[in-house]
Scaffold this active site. Structure first.
Site, mmCIF file in Angstrom:
data_model
loop_
_atom_site.group_PDB
_atom_site.id
_atom_site.type_symbol
_atom_site.label_atom_id
_atom_site.label_comp_id
_atom_site.label_asym_id
_atom_site.label_seq_id
_atom_site.Cartn_x
_atom_site.Cartn_y
_atom_site.Cartn_z
ATOM 1 N N HIS A 41 142.022 27.103 69.849
ATOM 2 C CA HIS A 41 142.132 26.853 71.292
ATOM 3 C C HIS A 41 140.882 26.193 71.855
ATOM 4 O O HIS A 41 140.597 26.305 73.044
ATOM 5 C CB HIS A 41 142.419 28.164 72.029
ATOM 6 C CG HIS A 41 143.709 28.792 71.621
ATOM 7 N ND1 HIS A 41 144.936 28.225 71.896
ATOM 8 C CD2 HIS A 41 143.973 29.909 70.899
ATOM 9 C CE1 HIS A 41 145.895 28.990 71.395
ATOM 10 N NE2 HIS A 41 145.329 30.013 70.774
ATOM 11 N N CYS A 81 106.735 42.480 80.465
ATOM 12 C CA CYS A 81 105.283 42.549 80.523
ATOM 13 C C CYS A 81 104.838 43.868 79.885
ATOM 14 O O CYS A 81 105.535 44.873 79.959
ATOM 15 C CB CYS A 81 104.698 42.499 81.930
ATOM 16 S SG CYS A 81 105.153 41.031 82.841
ATOM 17 N N GLU A 122 118.904 32.789 69.078
ATOM 18 C CA GLU A 122 117.682 33.316 69.703
ATOM 19 C C GLU A 122 116.432 33.082 68.875
ATOM 20 O O GLU A 122 115.360 32.917 69.438
ATOM 21 C CB GLU A 122 117.831 34.778 70.135
ATOM 22 C CG GLU A 122 118.023 35.798 69.068
ATOM 23 C CD GLU A 122 118.278 37.206 69.625
ATOM 24 O OE1 GLU A 122 118.035 37.468 70.808
ATOM 25 O OE2 GLU A 122 118.732 38.056 68.847
ATOM 26 N N TRP A 179 105.366 38.334 80.776
ATOM 27 C CA TRP A 179 106.616 37.584 80.651
ATOM 28 C C TRP A 179 106.910 37.106 82.068
ATOM 29 O O TRP A 179 107.195 37.908 82.963
ATOM 30 C CB TRP A 179 107.730 38.490 80.136
ATOM 31 C CG TRP A 179 108.996 37.767 79.827
ATOM 32 C CD1 TRP A 179 109.332 37.148 78.655
ATOM 33 C CD2 TRP A 179 110.118 37.586 80.706
ATOM 34 N NE1 TRP A 179 110.584 36.596 78.753
ATOM 35 C CE2 TRP A 179 111.093 36.849 79.994
ATOM 36 C CE3 TRP A 179 110.403 37.965 82.018
ATOM 37 C CZ2 TRP A 179 112.327 36.490 80.551
ATOM 38 C CZ3 TRP A 179 111.625 37.603 82.574
ATOM 39 C CH2 TRP A 179 112.566 36.877 81.843
ATOM 40 N N LYS A 233 121.958 35.948 66.925
ATOM 41 C CA LYS A 233 120.749 35.982 66.082
ATOM 42 C C LYS A 233 120.275 34.563 65.803
ATOM 43 O O LYS A 233 119.091 34.265 65.892
ATOM 44 C CB LYS A 233 120.997 36.679 64.736
ATOM 45 C CG LYS A 233 121.157 38.172 64.740
ATOM 46 C CD LYS A 233 119.925 38.955 65.075
ATOM 47 C CE LYS A 233 119.725 39.144 66.522
ATOM 48 N NZ LYS A 233 120.250 40.155 67.296
ATOM 49 N N ARG A 286 106.859 42.626 74.542
ATOM 50 C CA ARG A 286 107.350 42.708 75.923
ATOM 51 C C ARG A 286 107.143 41.426 76.706
ATOM 52 O O ARG A 286 107.631 41.287 77.834
ATOM 53 C CB ARG A 286 106.663 43.861 76.658
ATOM 54 C CG ARG A 286 106.840 45.194 75.997
ATOM 55 C CD ARG A 286 106.116 46.272 76.761
ATOM 56 N NE ARG A 286 106.715 46.502 78.053
ATOM 57 C CZ ARG A 286 107.702 47.354 78.295
ATOM 58 N NH1 ARG A 286 108.187 48.068 77.305
ATOM 59 N NH2 ARG A 286 108.191 47.505 79.496
ATOM 60 N N LYS A 321 111.603 41.620 74.452
ATOM 61 C CA LYS A 321 112.405 42.686 73.870
ATOM 62 C C LYS A 321 112.920 43.661 74.910
ATOM 63 O O LYS A 321 114.018 44.177 74.802
ATOM 64 C CB LYS A 321 111.568 43.440 72.837
ATOM 65 C CG LYS A 321 112.380 44.439 72.096
ATOM 66 C CD LYS A 321 111.998 44.512 70.663
ATOM 67 C CE LYS A 321 113.044 45.233 69.857
ATOM 68 N NZ LYS A 321 114.241 44.435 69.594
#
Ligand code: G6P
Length: 613
Positions: A509, A2, A493, A74, A490, A27, A608
């Site tokens: 594997h 926020c 997201e 947020w 990257k 934010r 962020k």
């Protein structure tokens, strides 16, 4: 997370707040709101969505006010909607509050307040605070500042808050604990914000509030600071070094693209004054007093989250190779909730772009309480982590605004490289010749990054071919394994394509089962210690019809014959390959995300600065 911003002065507050909220949108961007105080009349506008949605919602309605607070959210408690948006008001409507952080004991406080007749509109933890302050103000018959102070004594958790009171229309009260808050002091005007970005265009004079401090800003008496124990504090005014241009897109379509292209400069800035080729030395002023701790360290622990954790992994390889010190790299969130073995003999390196990540801060506190020495690697000057560590080195990458971290990563790796080289030399592990060769190679990295940026058109072409992929696999080995992890992060997201990073040899594997003709496999296959092995891995992918995009060293012919696409990067030493090879991966994710119509700078659900656990 926020973002909060507040203004008290002579000018119209609304445009100042909107501009500030835009700067803080990194934010959080679920909802936004403002509360405007005009001579004792309080108006709240808030809605779901971004700051631009708030502006559209406010439209031509009256915004007259010279005292105001604003918030971009947020969501933690309660979904992003109009009601949960900040600011929140007391039942009487007298008090209004914005908050960044989490009130951990909000549920028990809420029960008490409901029993005392308060009714709540939202699902947020924040609303509890404004009711609590209101309740104390009424029962104790105290002014706003004292009510805030008393209320904070009952609060457990993290907060940066600003509160306004209709009954005291020329005052605002701000406070912080574990969430950042900066006060700006202009000419007859004051600002408060989560960071300095909304303030810098108005004034360079700021005070960073400390944990437990309350700032009372009054039109008549100016700024007074006290703490929750009611002790007066003298404001420590600092001058901002931030420049406005650093906060603008500078002609680029997105901050992320601008920040990718800034890397030749930001890497150079991370080395500036530290790498002295003429004298053949590395000087890290911030940690000089702790050099012996490094030299004598039996073990180094690195704590970080997200991209910073990936940089930490490169750090592990660097310290092990050049300084022969065993390193453990820990997710801060895991470290803090175990009972980790850490003590006086340990050196802990905490890496954080923002310097505010809650899990990293908690990991630092834990290690500090057990006697470890903590060295910070932060980008944001004056941030909480920079202040709670014993010493540290700033990355000097400049403000990073795109939510997906790019230039902060390369700056962190640069600083870790400098540290490892310095310790290796001081310990006598690195011979003079080797040390000098590496210094020269490091010094040449910014120009080489510039050259890698020249491959952008080719990367855009590749992005167009793979933009509709649903999965992607990134492979690297040794120093490039963390780069594979970072490349995959990257892509997922910002473009929402599922991607995994793997050590190349581990592919057999598990991930090899996923490979078919629809699967792009991005392989970092630069010349170096494991080159032949990685070439074999590429062959294994091709045998299963996978599509290979390879990052290779200039002039490579072997991989060129095997891979579907190759992107060339200049030759450098193995240890420095991360600084070059990550750049094409950043550009690839960026262009794929743009082609998919994604919001590159503000990807969904992310923020962020993660100031919640
Ligand atoms: C968030 C950001 C990432 C960042 C991580 C750690 O997840 O979106 O870009 O790497 O937090 O943040 P820090 O500021 O501590 O480096």
């Amino acid at each position: 997370m926020c973002g909060i911003v507040a203004y008290l002065g002579k000018r119209e507050a609304y445009p100042i707040l909107i501009n500030g909220l835009r700067r803080l949108e990194y934010r959080g961007y679920d909802s936004a709101g403002v509360a405007l105080m005009d001579q004792g009349k309080l108006t709240v506008y808030k809605c779901k969505g971004k700051v631009s949605d708030l502006e559209a919602f406010v439209g031509t309605r009256s915004t007259q006010a010279t005292v105001a607070i604003g918030h971009t959210r947020w969501a933690t408690h309660g979904p992003p909607n109009d009601v949960n948006a900040h600011p929140h008001q007391s039942t009487s409507g007298d008090l209004v509050l914005i908050h960044n952080g989490i009130i951990e004991n909000y549920a028990s406080l809420k029960v008490e307040l409901v029993n005392r007749g308060h009714s709540f509109l939202s699902d947020t933890d924040t609303e509890v605070l404004v009711h609590l302050i209101d309740d104390i103000q009424r029962t104790e018959k105290v002014d706003l500042a004292e009510a805030v102070r008393l209320a904070l004594q009952s609060v457990v958790g993290a907060y940066a808050i600003v509160v306004l009171d209709k009954k005291a229309p020329d005052m605002m009260v701000a406070a912080r604990k574990s969430s950042p808050l900066v006060i700006g002091i202009g000419d007859g005007e004051y600002f408060a914000a989560s960071d300095a970005t909304p303030i810098v265009e108005h004034t360079k004079n700021v005070v960073y509030l400390e944990d437990g401090e309350i700032a009372v800003i009054d039109r008549e008496h100016g700024l007074k600071i006290r703490n929750v124990k009611n002790q007066e504090k003298t404001p420590f005014i600092q001058e901002l070094e931030l420049h406005l241009e650093a906060l603008e897109k500078g002609g680029y379509d997105h901050f992320m693209l601008k920040e990718i292209h800034e890397q030749p400069r930001s890497i150079r800035d991370s080395m500036r004054g530290r790498l002295n080729l003429a004298k053949g030395e590395v000087v890290l002023g911030g940690i000089t007093d702790h050099e012996q701790k490094f030299v004598n360290a039996k073990r180094i622990l690195i704590v970080a989250c997200g991209t910073s954790w990936h940089a930490g992994m490169v750090g592990e390889y660097l310290f092990e190779e050049f300084a022969r010190i065993p390193v453990e790299v820990e997710y801060a969130s895991e470290f803090r909730y175990r009972n980790p073995i850490v003590g006086e003999d340990d050196l802990v390196i905490a890496i954080s772009q923002s310097g505010e990540t809650a899990d990293t801060m908690a990991a630092i506190e834990l290690a500090k309480n057990r006697g470890a020495t903590i060295i910070g690697i932060c980008n944001v000057v004056g941030s909480s982590i920079a202040r709670i560590t014993h010493a540290g080195s700033y990355t000097h990458a400049g403000p990073e605004i795109g939510v997906a971290s790019t230039k902060a990563f390369t700056a962190q790796v640069t600083v870790l490289t400098l540290m490892a080289l310095m310790v290796g030399q001081k310990k006598g592990v690195l011979s003079g010749g080797h040390f000098h060769r590496l210094l020269n190679e490091l010094d040449a990295i910014p120009e080489k990054v510039q050259k890698v940026l020249g491959t952008e058109a080719q990367i855009k072409y590749i992005a167009d071919i793979y933009k509709n992929a649903t999965n992607a696999l990134y492979l690297g080995r040794g120093y490039t394994f963390p780069v594979a992890l970072e490349g995959a992060l990257k892509l997922k997201e910002i473009s929402y394509i599922h991607a995994e990073g793997y050590p190349a040899a581990e592919m057999k594997h598990g991930p090899i089962a996923l490979i078919d003709e629809a699967m792009p496999v991005i392989v970092i296959a630069t010349k170096g210690a494991s080159y032949e092995k990685v070439v074999s891995n590429i062959q294994e992918v091709k045998a299963r019809k996978g599509k290979v995009i390879a990052i290779v060293t200039e002039g490579d012919t072997v991989v060129k014959d095997l891979a579907d696409h190759v992107i060339e990067i200049p030759e450098t030493s193995d240890a420095l390959v991360p600084l070059l090879s990550v750049v094409p991966l950043q550009l690839l994710s960026y262009h794929i995300a743009v082609m998919r119509g994604c919001n590159v700078d503000q990807p969904r659900n992310l923020a962020k600065s993660v100031t919640v656990e």
